[in-house]
Scaffold this motif. Structure first.
Motif, PDB file in Angstrom:
ATOM      1  N   ARG A  39      21.073  43.600 -33.984  1.00  0.00           N
ATOM      2  CA  ARG A  39      19.726  43.950 -34.463  1.00  0.00           C
ATOM      3  C   ARG A  39      18.692  43.046 -33.811  1.00  0.00           C
ATOM      4  N   ILE A  40      17.669  43.652 -33.237  1.00  0.00           N
ATOM      5  CA  ILE A  40      16.509  42.905 -32.730  1.00  0.00           C
ATOM      6  C   ILE A  40      15.287  43.511 -33.392  1.00  0.00           C
TER       7      ILE A  40
ATOM      8  N   PHE B 283      15.055  47.726 -24.827  1.00  0.00           N
ATOM      9  CA  PHE B 283      15.598  47.670 -26.185  1.00  0.00           C
ATOM     10  C   PHE B 283      15.114  46.421 -26.927  1.00  0.00           C
ATOM     11  N   GLY B 284      14.319  45.613 -26.261  1.00  0.00           N
ATOM     12  CA  GLY B 284      13.761  44.436 -26.920  1.00  0.00           C
ATOM     13  C   GLY B 284      14.456  43.128 -26.592  1.00  0.00           C
ATOM     14  N   PHE B 285      15.465  43.158 -25.701  1.00  0.00           N
ATOM     15  CA  PHE B 285      16.124  41.901 -25.298  1.00  0.00           C
ATOM     16  C   PHE B 285      15.182  41.129 -24.372  1.00  0.00           C
ATOM     17  N   ARG B 286      14.515  40.122 -24.900  1.00  0.00           N
ATOM     18  CA  ARG B 286      13.622  39.309 -24.081  1.00  0.00           C
ATOM     19  C   ARG B 286      13.847  37.852 -24.462  1.00  0.00           C
ATOM     20  N   ILE B 287      13.607  36.978 -23.510  1.00  0.00           N
ATOM     21  CA  ILE B 287      13.821  35.562 -23.769  1.00  0.00           C
ATOM     22  C   ILE B 287      12.912  35.107 -24.913  1.00  0.00           C
ATOM     23  N   GLY B 288      13.509  34.380 -25.866  1.00  0.00           N
ATOM     24  CA  GLY B 288      12.740  33.906 -27.008  1.00  0.00           C
ATOM     25  C   GLY B 288      12.853  34.804 -28.231  1.00  0.00           C
ATOM     26  N   LYS B 289      13.413  35.992 -28.058  1.00  0.00           N
ATOM     27  CA  LYS B 289      13.556  36.928 -29.183  1.00  0.00           C
ATOM     28  C   LYS B 289      14.750  36.540 -30.061  1.00  0.00           C
ATOM     29  N   THR B 290      14.645  36.840 -31.349  1.00  0.00           N
ATOM     30  CA  THR B 290      15.763  36.572 -32.248  1.00  0.00           C
ATOM     31  C   THR B 290      16.673  37.795 -32.345  1.00  0.00           C
ATOM     32  N   VAL B 291      17.970  37.557 -32.204  1.00  0.00           N
ATOM     33  CA  VAL B 291      18.932  38.657 -32.360  1.00  0.00           C
ATOM     34  C   VAL B 291      19.872  38.319 -33.510  1.00  0.00           C
ATOM     35  N   GLN B 292      20.427  39.368 -34.106  1.00  0.00           N
ATOM     36  CA  GLN B 292      21.390  39.146 -35.186  1.00  0.00           C
ATOM     37  C   GLN B 292      22.605  40.032 -34.941  1.00  0.00           C
ATOM     38  N   LEU B 293      23.782  39.437 -35.113  1.00  0.00           N
ATOM     39  CA  LEU B 293      25.011  40.240 -35.003  1.00  0.00           C
ATOM     40  C   LEU B 293      25.307  40.838 -36.367  1.00  0.00           C
ATOM     41  N   ILE B 294      25.299  42.159 -36.448  1.00  0.00           N
ATOM     42  CA  ILE B 294      25.523  42.826 -37.736  1.00  0.00           C
ATOM     43  C   ILE B 294      27.010  43.026 -37.990  1.00  0.00           C
ATOM     44  N   ARG B 295      27.711  43.567 -37.019  1.00  0.00           N
ATOM     45  CA  ARG B 295      29.166  43.765 -37.169  1.00  0.00           C
ATOM     46  C   ARG B 295      29.779  43.981 -35.804  1.00  0.00           C
TER      47      ARG B 295
ATOM     48  N   SER C  60       7.840  52.217 -35.913  1.00  0.00           N
ATOM     49  CA  SER C  60       8.546  51.029 -36.410  1.00  0.00           C
ATOM     50  C   SER C  60       8.967  50.101 -35.278  1.00  0.00           C
ATOM     51  N   GLN C  61       8.827  50.550 -34.026  1.00  0.00           N
ATOM     52  CA  GLN C  61       9.307  49.745 -32.901  1.00  0.00           C
ATOM     53  C   GLN C  61       8.232  49.600 -31.829  1.00  0.00           C
ATOM     54  N   ILE C  62       6.979  49.431 -32.272  1.00  0.00           N
ATOM     55  CA  ILE C  62       5.866  49.429 -31.328  1.00  0.00           C
ATOM     56  C   ILE C  62       6.022  48.342 -30.275  1.00  0.00           C
ATOM     57  N   GLU C  63       6.407  47.154 -30.700  1.00  0.00           N
ATOM     58  CA  GLU C  63       6.386  46.023 -29.773  1.00  0.00           C
ATOM     59  C   GLU C  63       7.252  46.286 -28.538  1.00  0.00           C
ATOM     60  N   ARG C  64       8.502  46.768 -28.761  1.00  0.00           N
ATOM     61  CA  ARG C  64       9.350  46.965 -27.585  1.00  0.00           C
ATOM     62  C   ARG C  64       9.009  48.231 -26.805  1.00  0.00           C
TER      63      ARG C  64
ATOM     64  N   SER D 229      29.640  35.431 -28.874  1.00  0.00           N
ATOM     65  CA  SER D 229      30.351  34.445 -29.691  1.00  0.00           C
ATOM     66  C   SER D 229      29.762  34.300 -31.090  1.00  0.00           C
ATOM     67  N   LEU D 230      28.687  35.025 -31.397  1.00  0.00           N
ATOM     68  CA  LEU D 230      28.086  34.911 -32.730  1.00  0.00           C
ATOM     69  C   LEU D 230      29.060  35.423 -33.796  1.00  0.00           C
ATOM     70  N   THR D 231      28.930  34.845 -34.977  1.00  0.00           N
ATOM     71  CA  THR D 231      29.737  35.370 -36.079  1.00  0.00           C
ATOM     72  C   THR D 231      28.916  36.439 -36.801  1.00  0.00           C
ATOM     73  N   THR D 232      29.594  37.284 -37.536  1.00  0.00           N
ATOM     74  CA  THR D 232      28.909  38.387 -38.223  1.00  0.00           C
ATOM     75  C   THR D 232      27.797  37.845 -39.123  1.00  0.00           C
ATOM     76  N   GLY D 233      26.611  38.412 -38.961  1.00  0.00           N
ATOM     77  CA  GLY D 233      25.472  38.007 -39.777  1.00  0.00           C
ATOM     78  C   GLY D 233      24.652  36.877 -39.166  1.00  0.00           C
ATOM     79  N   GLU D 234      25.194  36.214 -38.146  1.00  0.00           N
ATOM     80  CA  GLU D 234      24.503  35.051 -37.566  1.00  0.00           C
ATOM     81  C   GLU D 234      23.304  35.497 -36.715  1.00  0.00           C
ATOM     82  N   ARG D 235      22.243  34.659 -36.736  1.00  0.00           N
ATOM     83  CA  ARG D 235      21.065  34.927 -35.915  1.00  0.00           C
ATOM     84  C   ARG D 235      20.981  33.899 -34.810  1.00  0.00           C
ATOM     85  N   ALA D 236      20.411  34.295 -33.663  1.00  0.00           N
ATOM     86  CA  ALA D 236      20.251  33.347 -32.568  1.00  0.00           C
ATOM     87  C   ALA D 236      19.062  33.767 -31.710  1.00  0.00           C
TER      88      ALA D 236
END
Lengths: 584, 77
Positions: free
Chosen positions: B54-55, B31-43, A90-94, B6-13
């Motif tokens: 979540r990424i 963990f997938g933190f790369r420039i251009g990736k979308t992240v979401q603050l869950i809680r 489920s996480q192939i890309e990373r 600074s994201l609010t809960t549920g917000e994507r950036a």
């Protein structure tokens, strides 16, 4: 013999796959970084035997954690003919990026996409053949948990070793890997674990999360008692009967000295300890269940804010919890921490966790001096004391061992482990405990017997014996805690291993099972018992723990400190408790 | 530019820059933190505890002080 290594990021099911392939009992938990030792096993593939090695989970080979050092050292020092790169499907890309760390090693790689069932449930579609040709290495989909795809994998390993594969291009870069993932893996826009989200809404609730966590833990302890106590009573009865009906008549011809050593020494010690094994087994089964579900990383999330006040982080909390099973693997689990200060502080605190060996001592004392109704509460209070001692220690020393490590930790989806997974895991832990325990117990109880029966002519366990003299010597230090000379002897042996404590009491009082329980209740009151338990809880857990601290910290002064501090703390806590309790 | 904490809960950036130590950069990248990736603050955990982020299909926790080193741009709806 060809050697194959399993490598992958933490928590991708490497250990489960290892278990599946080899059938051996290796630890497999749903928690990043659990496999800290290198397990290996022989694997029969057709007519060939290959050695399979399970490496610790690493995110790449460029960082500076101990686990990364373990993997790099292993690869540098040992010939590896094939590497199985395990990736969560489920996480192939990373996770594919790990390949760019491995490619320069020049070892042929096989890509294993594990948890294929989870990926399919999320609607993720993977074109394996296309991925294989783009990556230049074989790709195999499996579900280690369900046992799917394993035959195919075995065949793939065999053929890859018979007709050696080309190692991947050394210059394979992250961009190429990302492009391969994009071209071959299709993830739906809303690929989320719906059940996990629902559960998290409750279990990670801002206000209810922590009470629920401690409630679950408390219920588990209640359940262990409720189920385990009748079994334990039955075991005690069985050992008593076996001794009186079968063994004593059988040994009537032996000299009295030998009979004494056999029955009052070995048999009493071993039988008393053995009757507690059912409770220990239940404890480990419950721990295995909690660990494999993924709830522990949620505990880290809930506890991190609090732990940071004590100079540690959520991972430290989980290691401390692991320490409730056995301190030794928990100490080794701190290898995932990058900050030396954080690691040393966590290692100072872990030995204060009430481990299973101490649990066995407490269960015995509680059974002897407290009614069944209050027993779980007394035990729970000891768990709270264990946590309080840990908190106090970290507060005192958090400036000495400062932490600058970032906390980045995966929160895997909740997974219901299969029954065989839990049993295998619990069984592995119990066997480990028993192997260690029997070795220590046999040597320990024989030594206690000698000390309590010599010099010749002294009444057994009296003040004239060597043990009596030793107890009298230390009595001025321990009598203010309500600990009498007999219990002092037990404490001295407890320094070697807590598994010996009950066995040594059986030898000292020359009784076992139910008779020992009532002898103990006649000799000491509940205040003395609780004071003794507090001391046992906090002072040095065992020699194995000290040895592990020594090898992990690689610092003698720190090791000495890690022994002296708990000893001093144990004395003060017991002193305060005993003196306060008797004056009320 | 806003930072991840600074994201609010549920917000994507979308991740724009990662100003962290080399060691942490490797770790975040895994963990997938790369420039251009979308992240979401869950809680967020109580008492200024870690963030649940979540990424793609990965959920993880990260302390707010580390999230402050990650600049993000609000994802256009």
């Amino acid at each position: 013999m060809k050697r194959v290594a399993l490598i992958g990021m933490p928590n991708v099911g490497k250990s489960t796959l290892f278990n599946r392939l080899t059938g051996s009992h290796v630890k497999a938990g749903n928690w990043p970084g659990i496999t800290v030792d290198l397990y290996s096993a022989k694997l029969l593939l057709g007519a060939d035997i290959v050695e399979l090695v399970d490496l610790p989970g690493v995110y790449d080979l460029r960082g500076h954690t101990e686990d990364q050092a373990v993997v790099s050292t292993f690869i540098a020092r040992n010939r590896v003919d094939l590497m199985l790169v395990v990736i969560n499907a489920s996480q192939i890309e990373r996770q594919l990026r790990l390949v760019s760390s491995l490619a320069p090693l020049g070892v042929p790689l096989v890509l294993i996409l594990n948890m294929a069932d989870e990926a399919a449930a999320l609607g993720i579609r993977i074109e394996c053949e296309k991925l294989s040709s783009r990556m230049g290495m074989p790709v195999c989909m499996v579900s280690a948990k369900r046992g799917h795809g394993l035959e195919q994998l075995r065949t793939l390993i065999r053929t890859s070793l018979q007709e050696p594969l080309q190692p991947p291009r050394a210059d394979i870069d992250e961009r190429a890997l990302d492009a391969a993932a994009h071209a071959c893996v299709f993830v739906p826009a809303q690929a989320t674990h719906a059940q996990t989200e629902k559960l998290d809404r409750v279990l990670l609730h801002p206000w209810l999360g922590l009470p629920i966590f401690f409630g679950v833990m408390f219920l588990l302890f209640e359940a262990i008692f409720w189920v385990g106590k009748p079994i334990q009573d039955a075991m005690s009865w069985f050992f008593d009967t076996l001794r009186n009906v079968a063994l004593v008549p059988l040994a009537s011809g032996l000299p009295e000295m030998v009979r004494g050593l056999l029955f009052d020494g070995l048999y009493s010690g071993l039988a008393t300890v053995a009757s507690f094994v059912p409770l220990i087994i239940l404890f480990f089964l419950c721990m295995a269940l909690v660990e494999d579900t993924g709830y522990l990383s949620r505990a880290a999330f809930l506890m991190d804010a609090l732990m940071s006040k004590f100079g540690m982080d959520g991972r430290s909390f989980v290691m401390i919890l692991m320490g409730f099973g056995c301190n030794v693997p928990a100490l080794m689990g701190t290898r995932v921490m990058r900050s030396r200060g954080l690691r040393l502080l966590t290692m100072l605190v872990i030995p204060l966790s009430l481990c299973s060996a101490r649990l066995q001592v407490f269960l015995f004392f509680i059974a002897a001096l407290f009614p069944t109704r209050t027993a779980p509460l007394v035990l729970f209070s000891l768990y709270l004391m264990s946590i309080a001692a840990a908190m106090l220690t970290s507060l005192v020393f958090k400036r000495r061992f400062s932490n600058n490590d970032a906390l980045v930790l995966e929160m895997p989806p909740y997974r219901l482990p299969t029954l065989s997974q839990v049993i295998l895991r619990g069984w592995h832990e119990v066997m480990h405990f028993l192997r260690r325990a029997t070795r220590f117990i046999v040597a320990g109880v024989v030594l206690v017997w000698v000390l309590t029966h010599f010099p010749i002519g002294a009444a057994p366990a009296s003040a004239q014996t060597w043990a009596g003299q030793l107890g009298a010597f230390l009595n001025p230090v321990l009598s203010p805690l309500g600990i009498d000379p007999q219990l002092t002897i037990a404490l001295i042996f407890g320094f070697v291993a807590k598994e010996i404590v009950i066995g040594s009491l059986a030898v000292i009082y020359a009784r076992d099972g139910g008779a020992l329980l009532s002898a103990l209740a006649d000799h000491i009151n509940w205040i003395q018992a609780y004071s003794f338990m507090l001391f046992t809880l906090i002072y040095t857990p065992c020699l194995s723990t000290i040895a592990t601290i020594r090898t992990e910290a690689k610092n003698r002064a720190y090791t000495v400190f890690a022994v002296v501090w708990p000893l001093a703390l144990a004395w003060v806590v017991s002193f305060v408790f005993y003196q306060t309790a008797i004056s009320i | 530019m806003r930072t991840l904490d600074s994201l609010t809960t549920g917000e994507r950036a979308i991740i724009r820059t990662l100003e962290v130590s080399e060691d942490l950069a490797y770790c975040l990248s895994a963990f997938g933190f790369r420039i251009g990736k979308t992240v979401q603050l869950i809680r967020r955990a109580r008492f200024a505890g870690p963030l649940h982020i979540r990424i793609d299909t990965t959920d993880l926790m990260l302390r707010a002080c580390d999230a402050r080193c990650i600049e993000v741009q609000r994802q256009p709806a």
